[in-house]
Design a protein around this motif. Structure first.
Motif, PDB file in Angstrom:
ATOM      1  N   PHE A   1      38.094  39.020  22.571  1.00 45.00           N
ATOM      2  CA  PHE A   1      36.770  38.877  23.170  1.00 45.00           C
ATOM      3  C   PHE A   1      36.873  38.510  24.647  1.00 45.00           C
ATOM      4  CE2 PHE A   1      35.281  38.069  18.690  1.00 45.00           C
ATOM      5  CZ  PHE A   1      34.474  39.195  18.607  1.00 45.00           C
ATOM      6  N   ASP A   2      37.803  37.616  24.986  1.00 40.61           N
ATOM      7  CA  ASP A   2      37.957  37.215  26.372  1.00 40.61           C
ATOM      8  C   ASP A   2      38.412  38.386  27.235  1.00 40.61           C
ATOM      9  OD1 ASP A   2      37.918  34.904  28.280  1.00 40.61           O
ATOM     10  OD2 ASP A   2      39.999  35.511  28.543  1.00 40.61           O
ATOM     11  N   THR A   3      39.307  39.221  26.694  1.00 42.24           N
ATOM     12  CA  THR A   3      39.736  40.418  27.418  1.00 42.24           C
ATOM     13  C   THR A   3      38.558  41.344  27.662  1.00 42.24           C
ATOM     14  OG1 THR A   3      41.924  40.265  26.398  1.00 42.24           O
ATOM     15  CG2 THR A   3      41.329  42.367  27.369  1.00 42.24           C
ATOM     16  N   ALA A   4      37.689  41.489  26.660  1.00 43.76           N
ATOM     17  CA  ALA A   4      36.508  42.328  26.811  1.00 43.76           C
ATOM     18  C   ALA A   4      35.559  41.768  27.863  1.00 43.76           C
ATOM     19  CB  ALA A   4      35.792  42.469  25.471  1.00 43.76           C
ATOM     20  N   VAL A   5      35.463  40.440  27.953  1.00 42.67           N
ATOM     21  CA  VAL A   5      34.602  39.827  28.962  1.00 42.67           C
ATOM     22  C   VAL A   5      35.040  40.243  30.365  1.00 42.67           C
ATOM     23  CG1 VAL A   5      33.950  37.638  30.041  1.00 42.67           C
ATOM     24  CG2 VAL A   5      33.854  37.871  27.560  1.00 42.67           C
ATOM     25  N   GLY A   6      36.357  40.250  30.610  1.00 42.06           N
ATOM     26  CA  GLY A   6      36.856  40.674  31.907  1.00 42.06           C
ATOM     27  C   GLY A   6      36.459  42.098  32.231  1.00 42.06           C
ATOM     28  N   ASP A   7      36.534  42.980  31.238  1.00 42.73           N
ATOM     29  CA  ASP A   7      36.148  44.374  31.435  1.00 42.73           C
ATOM     30  C   ASP A   7      34.640  44.514  31.575  1.00 42.73           C
ATOM     31  OD1 ASP A   7      37.523  46.713  31.897  1.00 42.73           O
ATOM     32  OD2 ASP A   7      37.217  47.485  29.873  1.00 42.73           O
ATOM     33  N   TYR A   8      33.895  43.635  30.934  1.00 39.31           N
ATOM     34  CA  TYR A   8      32.432  43.646  31.050  1.00 39.31           C
ATOM     35  C   TYR A   8      32.015  43.414  32.504  1.00 39.31           C
ATOM     36  CZ  TYR A   8      27.555  42.406  29.921  1.00 39.31           C
ATOM     37  OH  TYR A   8      26.174  42.354  29.844  1.00 39.31           O
ATOM     38  N   TRP A   9      32.654  42.444  33.170  1.00 42.64           N
ATOM     39  CA  TRP A   9      32.327  42.193  34.569  1.00 42.64           C
ATOM     40  C   TRP A   9      32.662  43.400  35.428  1.00 42.64           C
ATOM     41  CZ3 TRP A   9      29.044  38.550  35.224  1.00 42.64           C
ATOM     42  CH2 TRP A   9      29.066  37.416  34.414  1.00 42.64           C
ATOM     43  N   ARG A  10      33.744  44.101  35.096  1.00 39.14           N
ATOM     44  CA  ARG A  10      34.070  45.314  35.848  1.00 39.14           C
ATOM     45  C   ARG A  10      33.008  46.385  35.629  1.00 39.14           C
ATOM     46  NH1 ARG A  10      39.307  43.312  35.082  1.00 39.14           N
ATOM     47  NH2 ARG A  10      39.434  43.991  32.908  1.00 39.14           N
ATOM     48  N   ALA A  11      32.468  46.472  34.411  1.00 37.91           N
ATOM     49  CA  ALA A  11      31.402  47.433  34.145  1.00 37.91           C
ATOM     50  C   ALA A  11      30.160  47.111  34.964  1.00 37.91           C
ATOM     51  CB  ALA A  11      31.070  47.446  32.646  1.00 37.91           C
ATOM     52  N   LEU A  12      29.969  45.842  35.299  1.00 39.14           N
ATOM     53  CA  LEU A  12      28.868  45.427  36.164  1.00 39.14           C
ATOM     54  C   LEU A  12      29.198  45.628  37.649  1.00 39.14           C
ATOM     55  CD1 LEU A  12      27.912  44.106  33.477  1.00 39.14           C
ATOM     56  CD2 LEU A  12      27.259  42.100  34.810  1.00 39.14           C
ATOM     57  N   ALA A  13      30.398  46.157  37.932  1.00 38.17           N
ATOM     58  CA  ALA A  13      30.891  46.350  39.312  1.00 38.17           C
ATOM     59  C   ALA A  13      30.991  45.025  40.046  1.00 38.17           C
ATOM     60  CB  ALA A  13      30.017  47.332  40.085  1.00 38.17           C
ATOM     61  N   LEU A  14      31.321  43.964  39.292  1.00 40.12           N
ATOM     62  CA  LEU A  14      31.476  42.642  39.891  1.00 40.12           C
ATOM     63  C   LEU A  14      32.941  42.220  39.860  1.00 40.12           C
ATOM     64  CD1 LEU A  14      28.468  40.615  38.391  1.00 40.12           C
ATOM     65  CD2 LEU A  14      28.586  41.838  40.573  1.00 40.12           C
ATOM     66  N   PRO A  15      33.612  42.143  41.011  1.00 39.48           N
ATOM     67  CA  PRO A  15      34.924  41.500  41.043  1.00 39.48           C
ATOM     68  C   PRO A  15      34.709  40.014  40.795  1.00 39.48           C
ATOM     69  CG  PRO A  15      34.219  42.098  43.258  1.00 39.48           C
ATOM     70  CD  PRO A  15      33.178  42.612  42.326  1.00 39.48           C
ATOM     71  N   TYR A  16      35.128  39.524  39.618  1.00 38.77           N
ATOM     72  CA  TYR A  16      34.643  38.241  39.120  1.00 38.77           C
ATOM     73  C   TYR A  16      34.822  37.092  40.110  1.00 38.77           C
ATOM     74  CZ  TYR A  16      33.887  34.168  36.198  1.00 38.77           C
ATOM     75  OH  TYR A  16      33.412  32.983  35.711  1.00 38.77           O
ATOM     76  N   GLU A  17      36.045  36.881  40.588  1.00 38.54           N
ATOM     77  CA  GLU A  17      36.295  35.723  41.440  1.00 38.54           C
ATOM     78  C   GLU A  17      35.478  35.778  42.725  1.00 38.54           C
ATOM     79  OE1 GLU A  17      40.056  33.263  43.435  1.00 38.54           O
ATOM     80  OE2 GLU A  17      40.394  35.198  42.482  1.00 38.54           O
ATOM     81  N   ALA A  18      35.482  36.941  43.374  1.00 38.24           N
ATOM     82  CA  ALA A  18      34.729  37.074  44.623  1.00 38.24           C
ATOM     83  C   ALA A  18      33.231  36.962  44.374  1.00 38.24           C
ATOM     84  CB  ALA A  18      35.061  38.406  45.291  1.00 38.24           C
ATOM     85  N   ALA A  19      32.765  37.492  43.249  1.00 34.18           N
ATOM     86  CA  ALA A  19      31.334  37.418  42.934  1.00 34.18           C
ATOM     87  C   ALA A  19      30.896  35.980  42.714  1.00 34.18           C
ATOM     88  CB  ALA A  19      31.031  38.271  41.704  1.00 34.18           C
TER      89      ALA A  19
END
Length: 291
Positions: free
Chosen positions: A39-57
């Motif tokens: 699930f945690d791995t999917a969360v990382g990919d979910y943010w990519r689907a939102l076009a959000l680089p997580y840390e920078a966002a």
């Protein structure tokens, strides 16, 4: 965890993975704790689907997400070499919380349900704070099927600031290309494409030049590192090729980094000539017909 009857149809986002040998226990099934990792791995990919680089966002928003509660309910087991799809959706947004619902599927069969409750908080104090409206809008927009990117075409004076940000990150900082080689007079004459996410962050760019009569040249293709593989480069490339075709070009050429040669081949480009170095990086010329 509150019980829900979920199916694949409940999700618009999926992350696919193949069960590895190291994830299987002595019962020859996936060890239970690994599903939280799935699930945690999917969360990382979910943010990519939102076009959000997580840390920078999160730095841009001034907060971060912390897990408050995680729950897993098991229905059946995955086994070594199974391909499983991790469905994930943002089900509810509270004042300072985000509730994600997940499901692990083998084909249509639901194997495991998951629930992840996050709290949005100040990273310095870890005290909760309201979820920013821009993040709310991005999450609800994605779940409603809205586009996550604004793809803009324009001259340097219109989109150059956004293009510069991506190219500086990718070429100057990541690939360590000298500044004097990255910026040239062609920027003033080129048509630039820039993809900007829902937070106003530029995440991909490229430019279109006139190489010769009827021949376009595409270059300076760049996608922010953590979002690569999600189709941004393809979208930029296709937008520039459409612009070239509309002005009457019959062919488009580019100098592809060898590491990106397969990507361009998938878009219909073929290699021409011998490999060469450009800015200290191996390249190959590639061409494609626009007719």
């Amino acid at each position: 965890m509150t019980k829900h009857s979920i199916t694949r149809a409940d999700f618009r986002f999926f992350h696919r993975l193949r069960v590895r040998w190291a994830e299987v226990d002595m019962q020859k099934i996936v060890f239970n704790a690994h599903y939280l990792m799935y699930f945690d791995t999917a969360v990382g990919d979910y943010w990519r689907a939102l076009a959000l680089p997580y840390e920078a966002a999160m730095q841009r928003l001034g907060g971060d997400l912390y897990v408050k509660k995680a729950g897993v309910e098991y229905h059946a087991s995955a086994r070594y070499d199974d391909q499983v799809d991790i469905g994930l959706k943002c089900e509810r947004i509270g004042n300072s919380s985000l509730l994600f619902r997940g499901g692990v599927f083998r084909g249509e069969q639901l194997l495991v349900e998951g629930e992840l409750l996050y709290v949005y908080a100040n990273p310095a104090t870890q005290k909760s704070q309201p979820v920013p409206q821009s993040l709310r809008d991005t999450l609800t927009g994605f779940e409603a099927g809205e586009p996550m990117l604004d793809l803009r075409l324009g001259r340097w004076e219109q989109v150059g600031e956004a293009a510069r940000a991506v190219r500086t990150e990718v070429f100057v900082q990541e690939q360590q290309i000298p500044l004097e080689l990255e910026w040239d007079e062609d920027d003033a004459d080129a048509l630039h494409a820039v993809a900007i996410n829902r937070l106003g962050m530029p995440v991909a760019t490229g430019r279109l030049l006139q190489h010769a009569p009827g021949v376009a040249r595409i270059g300076r293709m760049a996608v922010t590192r953590v979002l690569r593989g999600g189709g941004l480069g393809r979208d930029i490339l296709q937008a520039l090729m459409r612009a070239a075709a509309q002005r009457g070009d019959r062919e488009v050429m580019l100098h592809a980094q060898r590491s990106a040669e397969a990507f361009y081949a998938q878009q219909g480009f073929v290699a021409r000539g011998q490999p060469f170095d450009e800015a200290g990086i191996p390249h190959i010329e590639m061409v494609r017909s626009l007719t």
